[in-house]
Design an enzyme around this catalytic site. Structure first.
Site, mmCIF file in Angstrom:
data_model
loop_
_atom_site.group_PDB
_atom_site.id
_atom_site.type_symbol
_atom_site.label_atom_id
_atom_site.label_comp_id
_atom_site.label_asym_id
_atom_site.label_seq_id
_atom_site.Cartn_x
_atom_site.Cartn_y
_atom_site.Cartn_z
ATOM 1 N N HIS A 55 -15.822 51.056 -19.156
ATOM 2 C CA HIS A 55 -16.747 51.115 -18.020
ATOM 3 C C HIS A 55 -17.482 49.777 -17.889
ATOM 4 C CE1 HIS A 55 -20.110 52.252 -15.475
ATOM 5 N NE2 HIS A 55 -19.374 53.271 -15.081
ATOM 6 N N GLU A 111 -13.421 50.896 -9.943
ATOM 7 C CA GLU A 111 -14.871 50.934 -9.813
ATOM 8 C C GLU A 111 -15.398 49.538 -9.479
ATOM 9 O OE1 GLU A 111 -16.317 54.774 -11.924
ATOM 10 O OE2 GLU A 111 -16.928 52.992 -13.007
HETATM 11 P P1 PGA Z 1 -22.443 55.777 -9.441
HETATM 12 O O1 PGA Z 1 -21.694 55.459 -10.814
HETATM 13 O O2 PGA Z 1 -21.797 56.998 -8.850
HETATM 14 O O3 PGA Z 1 -23.872 56.011 -9.824
HETATM 15 O O4 PGA Z 1 -22.278 54.576 -8.566
HETATM 16 C C1 PGA Z 1 -20.314 55.529 -10.918
HETATM 17 C C2 PGA Z 1 -19.869 55.085 -12.281
HETATM 18 O O5 PGA Z 1 -20.555 54.267 -12.902
HETATM 19 O O6 PGA Z 1 -18.844 55.551 -12.786
#
Ligand code: PGA
Length: 213
Positions: free
Chosen positions: A80, A137
């Site tokens: 992540h 992401e």
């Molecule tokens: P968020 O986070 O939905 O708060 O943007 C997504 C993530 O970090 O996986």
């Protein structure tokens, strides 16, 4: 295939009581809930937020993929962007974690914000690569309340599938909310979503799951 919805609780909530209350409200959604490690045994969720690259040994503070597997966990988030940013995880350590998770029979959810973060030669790994899930992401969209433009997200989804194969599940993560969730699945063609902030607000999370069905 039914879209896969992953709830990433990150470092929340701060009491077991709140964690149980949140979990009980959302557990029937069929989503993969990834709580902090300390709540895993009480909640018996199918997801976790990270794992180490060794199965056991003198590595103070680490949680191994084998431990997760033995707890009944099926999915684990790896790489992540918050782990890269705050804990200096690199492409190299993330690759080690990814391999270890696959070796343990877990389904790793590899988070990337650029194509170069897909390990080179991954398709030739002698591991069960069919278990791999990629989550696109974009940094721009994580925790910012600014969802990534649909057309750009769709392009990335196609690019990832071109590299890993059309059957590879690709999720979208970044400011998903009940209003945009459906389009990331229906328009941009993602196979599921990773939900951060909104997964801590049960009604919003339930609405996300409802709206994509
Ligand atoms: P968020 O986070 O939905 O708060 O943007 C997504 C993530 O970090 O996986």
């Amino acid at each position: 295939m039914k879209p896969l919805i992953v709830a990433n609780w990150k470092c929340n909530p701060t009491t077991l009581r709140e964690a149980k209350a949140l979990f009980n409200t959302v557990k029937n959604t069929g989503a993969v809930i990834c709580p902090p490690f300390v709540y895993l045994s009480a909640l018996r969720t199918t997801g976790a937020q990270d794992c180490f690259w060794k199965d056991s040994g003198a590595y103070t503070g680490e949680i191994s993929p084998l431990m997760l597997k033995n707890m009944g966990v099926k999915y684990v988030i790896i790489g992540h962007s918050e782990r890269r940013k705050h804990f200096k995880e690199t492409d190299e350590t993330i690759e080690r974690k990814l391999k270890a998770a696959l070796r343990s029979g877990l389904k790793p959810i590899l988070c990337i914000d650029k194509i170069s973060q897909i390990p080179k030669g991954i398709k030739n790994w002698k591991l069960k690569i069919g278990n791999l899930i990629v989550a696109y992401e974009p940094l721009f969209a994580i925790g910012t309340g600014k969802p990534y433009p649909m057309a750009k997200a769709q392009k990335m989804n196609q690019e990832i599938k071109r590299i890993l194969g059309d059957d590879s599940p690709v999720l979208y993560g970044g400011s998903v909310n009940p209003q945009n969730a459906r389009d990331y699945i229906r328009k941009a063609g993602f196979n599921g979503l990773v939900v951060g902030n909104a997964s801590l607000r049960p009604q919003e999370f339930i609405d996300i799951v409802k709206n994509i069905c």
